[in-house]
Design a protein around this motif. Structure first.
Motif, PDB file in Angstrom:
ATOM      1  N   ALA A 184       0.827  -1.202   0.000  1.00 12.29           N
ATOM      2  CA  ALA A 184       0.000   0.000   0.000  1.00 12.29           C
ATOM      3  C   ALA A 184       0.863   1.255   0.000  1.00 12.29           C
ATOM      4  CB  ALA A 184      -0.920   0.000   1.226  1.00 12.29           C
ATOM      5  N   ALA A 185       2.011   1.188   0.703  1.00  7.52           N
ATOM      6  CA  ALA A 185       2.892   2.357   0.808  1.00  7.52           C
ATOM      7  C   ALA A 185       3.559   2.690  -0.521  1.00  7.52           C
ATOM      8  CB  ALA A 185       3.957   2.117   1.886  1.00  7.52           C
ATOM      9  N   VAL A 186       3.892   1.670  -1.321  1.00  3.07           N
ATOM     10  CA  VAL A 186       4.638   1.924  -2.560  1.00  3.07           C
ATOM     11  C   VAL A 186       3.742   2.008  -3.791  1.00  3.07           C
ATOM     12  CG1 VAL A 186       6.669   0.764  -1.614  1.00  3.07           C
ATOM     13  CG2 VAL A 186       5.071  -0.526  -3.038  1.00  3.07           C
ATOM     14  N   HIS A 187       2.439   1.772  -3.639  1.00  3.34           N
ATOM     15  CA  HIS A 187       1.546   1.735  -4.807  1.00  3.34           C
ATOM     16  C   HIS A 187       1.602   3.046  -5.600  1.00  3.34           C
ATOM     17  CE1 HIS A 187      -1.845   0.792  -7.336  1.00  3.34           C
ATOM     18  NE2 HIS A 187      -2.446   1.913  -6.967  1.00  3.34           N
ATOM     19  N   LEU A 188       1.466   4.178  -4.897  1.00  2.00           N
ATOM     20  CA  LEU A 188       1.487   5.466  -5.589  1.00  2.00           C
ATOM     21  C   LEU A 188       2.838   5.725  -6.246  1.00  2.00           C
ATOM     22  CD1 LEU A 188      -0.453   7.768  -3.094  1.00  2.00           C
ATOM     23  CD2 LEU A 188      -1.251   6.861  -5.272  1.00  2.00           C
ATOM     24  N   MET A 189       3.915   5.259  -5.595  1.00  2.00           N
ATOM     25  CA  MET A 189       5.237   5.480  -6.166  1.00  2.00           C
ATOM     26  C   MET A 189       5.442   4.649  -7.432  1.00  2.00           C
ATOM     27  SD  MET A 189       6.286   7.760  -4.254  1.00  2.00           S
ATOM     28  CE  MET A 189       4.587   8.205  -3.911  1.00  2.00           C
ATOM     29  N   GLN A 190       4.827   3.471  -7.478  1.00  2.00           N
ATOM     30  CA  GLN A 190       4.908   2.664  -8.697  1.00  2.00           C
ATOM     31  C   GLN A 190       4.253   3.400  -9.864  1.00  2.00           C
ATOM     32  OE1 GLN A 190       3.026  -0.815  -6.969  1.00  2.00           O
ATOM     33  NE2 GLN A 190       4.924  -2.004  -7.140  1.00  2.00           N
ATOM     34  N   THR A 191       3.126   4.052  -9.588  1.00  2.00           N
ATOM     35  CA  THR A 191       2.442   4.829 -10.627  1.00  2.00           C
ATOM     36  C   THR A 191       3.301   6.004 -11.080  1.00  2.00           C
ATOM     37  OG1 THR A 191       0.308   4.239  -9.666  1.00  2.00           O
ATOM     38  CG2 THR A 191       0.349   6.121 -11.161  1.00  2.00           C
ATOM     39  N   ALA A 192       3.914   6.709 -10.092  1.00  2.00           N
ATOM     40  CA  ALA A 192       4.771   7.852 -10.432  1.00  2.00           C
ATOM     41  C   ALA A 192       5.983   7.408 -11.243  1.00  2.00           C
ATOM     42  CB  ALA A 192       5.224   8.554  -9.149  1.00  2.00           C
ATOM     43  N   ALA A 193       6.550   6.240 -10.904  1.00  2.00           N
ATOM     44  CA  ALA A 193       7.696   5.721 -11.659  1.00  2.00           C
ATOM     45  C   ALA A 193       7.292   5.379 -13.090  1.00  2.00           C
ATOM     46  CB  ALA A 193       8.264   4.496 -10.951  1.00  2.00           C
ATOM     47  N   SER A 197       8.625   6.511 -16.958  1.00  2.00           N
ATOM     48  CA  SER A 197       9.220   5.361 -17.681  1.00  2.00           C
ATOM     49  C   SER A 197      10.371   4.751 -16.894  1.00  2.00           C
ATOM     50  CB  SER A 197       9.693   5.795 -19.071  1.00  2.00           C
ATOM     51  OG  SER A 197       8.605   6.296 -19.838  1.00  2.00           O
ATOM     52  N   LEU A 198      10.245   4.729 -15.567  1.00  2.00           N
ATOM     53  CA  LEU A 198      11.250   4.102 -14.707  1.00  2.00           C
ATOM     54  C   LEU A 198      10.805   2.693 -14.343  1.00  2.00           C
ATOM     55  CD1 LEU A 198      11.927   6.999 -12.143  1.00  2.00           C
ATOM     56  CD2 LEU A 198      13.296   6.421 -14.150  1.00  2.00           C
ATOM     57  N   ARG A 199      11.756   1.795 -14.231  1.00  2.00           N
ATOM     58  CA  ARG A 199      11.457   0.462 -13.697  1.00  2.00           C
ATOM     59  C   ARG A 199      11.350   0.577 -12.171  1.00  2.00           C
ATOM     60  NH1 ARG A 199      15.509  -0.148 -17.271  1.00  2.00           N
ATOM     61  NH2 ARG A 199      17.067  -0.474 -15.614  1.00  2.00           N
ATOM     62  N   PHE A 200      10.365  -0.107 -11.607  1.00  2.00           N
ATOM     63  CA  PHE A 200      10.170  -0.049 -10.153  1.00  2.00           C
ATOM     64  C   PHE A 200      10.016  -1.475  -9.630  1.00  2.00           C
ATOM     65  CE2 PHE A 200       8.310   0.465  -6.063  1.00  2.00           C
ATOM     66  CZ  PHE A 200       8.609   1.737  -5.620  1.00  2.00           C
ATOM     67  N   GLU A 238      16.074   2.866 -12.804  1.00  2.00           N
ATOM     68  CA  GLU A 238      15.155   2.107 -11.962  1.00  2.00           C
ATOM     69  C   GLU A 238      15.239   2.518 -10.497  1.00  2.00           C
ATOM     70  OE1 GLU A 238      16.059  -2.030 -11.612  1.00  2.00           O
ATOM     71  OE2 GLU A 238      18.218  -1.696 -11.786  1.00  2.00           O
ATOM     72  N   VAL A 239      14.193   2.157  -9.796  1.00  2.00           N
ATOM     73  CA  VAL A 239      14.108   2.306  -8.342  1.00  2.00           C
ATOM     74  C   VAL A 239      13.723   0.944  -7.787  1.00  2.00           C
ATOM     75  CG1 VAL A 239      12.854   3.370  -6.422  1.00  2.00           C
ATOM     76  CG2 VAL A 239      13.464   4.742  -8.430  1.00  2.00           C
ATOM     77  N   ALA A 240      14.409   0.517  -6.740  1.00  2.00           N
ATOM     78  CA  ALA A 240      14.129  -0.795  -6.158  1.00  2.00           C
ATOM     79  C   ALA A 240      13.944  -0.663  -4.655  1.00  2.00           C
ATOM     80  CB  ALA A 240      15.268  -1.771  -6.464  1.00  2.00           C
ATOM     81  N   VAL A 241      12.891  -1.282  -4.134  1.00  2.00           N
ATOM     82  CA  VAL A 241      12.629  -1.319  -2.696  1.00  2.00           C
ATOM     83  C   VAL A 241      12.710  -2.769  -2.245  1.00  2.00           C
ATOM     84  CG1 VAL A 241      10.962  -0.839  -0.860  1.00  2.00           C
ATOM     85  CG2 VAL A 241      11.124   0.707  -2.834  1.00  2.00           C
ATOM     86  N   ALA A 242      13.584  -3.035  -1.275  1.00  2.00           N
ATOM     87  CA  ALA A 242      13.756  -4.396  -0.754  1.00  2.00           C
ATOM     88  C   ALA A 242      13.410  -4.402   0.731  1.00  2.00           C
ATOM     89  CB  ALA A 242      15.190  -4.877  -0.974  1.00  2.00           C
ATOM     90  N   ILE A 243      12.554  -5.315   1.128  1.00  2.00           N
ATOM     91  CA  ILE A 243      12.097  -5.411   2.512  1.00  2.00           C
ATOM     92  C   ILE A 243      12.531  -6.757   3.083  1.00  2.00           C
ATOM     93  CG2 ILE A 243      10.114  -5.314   4.065  1.00  2.00           C
ATOM     94  CD1 ILE A 243      10.553  -2.738   2.496  1.00  2.00           C
ATOM     95  N   ASP A 244      13.087  -6.728   4.280  1.00  3.13           N
ATOM     96  CA  ASP A 244      13.469  -7.980   4.929  1.00  3.13           C
ATOM     97  C   ASP A 244      13.268  -7.836   6.435  1.00  3.13           C
ATOM     98  OD1 ASP A 244      14.238 -10.565   5.178  1.00  3.13           O
ATOM     99  OD2 ASP A 244      16.272 -10.301   4.412  1.00  3.13           O
ATOM    100  N   VAL A 245      13.210  -8.947   7.100  1.00  5.90           N
ATOM    101  CA  VAL A 245      13.070  -8.975   8.562  1.00  5.90           C
ATOM    102  C   VAL A 245      14.160  -9.878   9.123  1.00  5.90           C
ATOM    103  CG1 VAL A 245      11.626  -9.709  10.498  1.00  5.90           C
ATOM    104  CG2 VAL A 245      10.601  -8.511   8.554  1.00  5.90           C
ATOM    105  N   VAL A 246      14.917  -9.342  10.073  1.00  3.20           N
ATOM    106  CA  VAL A 246      15.969 -10.110  10.736  1.00  3.20           C
ATOM    107  C   VAL A 246      15.410 -10.662  12.041  1.00  3.20           C
ATOM    108  CG1 VAL A 246      18.277 -10.041  11.744  1.00  3.20           C
ATOM    109  CG2 VAL A 246      17.753  -8.644   9.716  1.00  3.20           C
ATOM    110  N   GLU A 247      15.410 -11.963  12.142  1.00  4.33           N
ATOM    111  CA  GLU A 247      14.875 -12.596  13.342  1.00  4.33           C
ATOM    112  C   GLU A 247      15.772 -12.297  14.547  1.00  4.33           C
ATOM    113  OE1 GLU A 247      12.071 -14.178  13.665  1.00  4.33           O
ATOM    114  OE2 GLU A 247      11.536 -14.012  11.544  1.00  4.33           O
ATOM    115  N   PRO A 248      15.197 -12.172  15.749  1.00  3.60           N
ATOM    116  CA  PRO A 248      16.003 -11.861  16.938  1.00  3.60           C
ATOM    117  C   PRO A 248      16.908 -13.022  17.340  1.00  3.60           C
ATOM    118  CG  PRO A 248      13.739 -12.385  17.564  1.00  3.60           C
ATOM    119  CD  PRO A 248      13.765 -12.334  16.062  1.00  3.60           C
TER     120      PRO A 248
END
Length: 326
Positions: A184-193, A197-200, A238-248
């Motif tokens: 939901a957070a990146v949806h608008l940015m994908q449209t703007a990209a 003509s940017l890869r997202f 291009e613009v790339a967003v990578a999400i990860d979670v590091v376990e405790p």
């Protein structure tokens, strides 16, 4: 006892008959009228322990008996000068804090007052865009709506800064679905990209799925700001967003969310990097003229990351790939 306005400095003998100097200094420290009075201790003791105890009790300076009156005169003058300087510093700090608070209140009030009619303009422009318009009219209405939305984002940034400065931006911890929140957070940015003509790209690590607890609104705000900046400052590529979670490491500890935003934009040098997270600053003046903006987005991201026990860092060079890590 004494009244604050009667004395500029106190000469205290450690070995008085009814009330020793340590007890007197302790009593003065508990009295708000007397706690700021500098204390010069007079003592016949020459052991280090007595001197250490005197300083711990609040002494500013000390004189050993027999008293050298010329020396004590110089000491008193020195203590009084320092005391007045400290009083001036305290007054200046109080004035600065009051001014900062007044500024934050003003910004918050103005942001709210402007937002109400602005929402009306944006809403009416949206309604007008759904009516029968000529191509020229549709373009003008689109500009009105886009300008209103830009101004609304500026107001939101200013309001957030005023809340952060005033310490009135509490975190709201709720359970949320990480994958849905990020998309939901990146949806608008994908449209703007796509409009540029940017890869997202958006990718999730193996542990970055499921339900988590945190302030989802502020997490989305950080990601939206970083992705929006990346799209704005990237003319091609291009613009790339990578999400990860590091376990405790230990059971019961909190997991760590990692956000990585990479772009092939304009980049910036080491000097600009040191100013990047300052408020109202961008890499240089030409960027402000070319791309616009308030210079608040990254400073807000840093403040929010700090509030949530995290950090933010950047790796970049002019005209090379830039990476922001949260």
């Amino acid at each position: 006892m004494m009244a604050k306005h009667d004395f500029d400095v106190a000469l205290v003998d450690l070995d008085m008959p009814n009330l020793n100097g340590f007890e007197l200094m302790e009593a003065m420290g508990k009295d708000p009228r007397l706690s700021a009075i500098p204390v010069v201790v007079i003592t016949g003791r020459d052991d280090i322990e007595a001197i250490d105890l005197a300083y711990a009790a609040g002494a500013t300076s000390f004189v050993v008996k027999p008293i050298n009156w010329r020396l004590i005169t110089y000491q008193l003058a020195y203590v009084l000068r320092n005391s007045r300087s400290e009083a001036a510093i305290r007054q200046a700090r109080a004035a600065a804090e009051a001014a900062s608070k007044a500024k934050s209140v003003f910004l918050a009030n103005m942001s709210h007052e402007i937002r109400t009619p602005l929402n009306g303009v944006i809403g009416l422009a949206g309604a007008l865009s759904r009516t029968d318009l000529t191509a020229e009219q549709s373009e003008m209405v689109g500009l009105i709506r886009q300008s209103g939305q830009t101004l609304e984002r500026f107001l939101t940034d200013i309001l957030d800064v005023s809340k952060i400065e005033a310490g009135k931006l509490p975190l709201q911890v709720d359970t949320f679905d990480l994958h849905d929140a990020i998309e939901a957070a990146v949806h608008l940015m994908q449209t703007a990209a796509a409009e540029k003509s940017l890869r997202f790209g958006l990718t999730f690590g193996p542990h970055a799925r499921g339900l988590f607890k945190g302030d989802v609104v502020r997490i989305r705000q950080i990601i939206s700001n970083l992705a929006s900046n990346a799209v704005k400052f990237t003319p091609q590529g291009e613009v790339a967003v990578a999400i990860d979670v590091v376990e405790p490491d230990y059971e019961g500890d909190a997991a760590t969310l990692q956000i990585k935003v990479t772009d092939t934009g304009i980049g910036f040098d080491t000097e600009a990097r040191t100013r990047l997270f300052n408020r109202f600053e961008q890499a240089d003046g030409s960027i402000t003229r070319q791309f616009g903006g308030t210079g608040l987005g990254l400073s807000i991201c840093k403040a929010l990351a700090d509030m949530m026990g995290g950090s933010i860092a950047v790796v970049s060079a002019p005209k090379q790939v830039s990476t922001l890590l949260v």
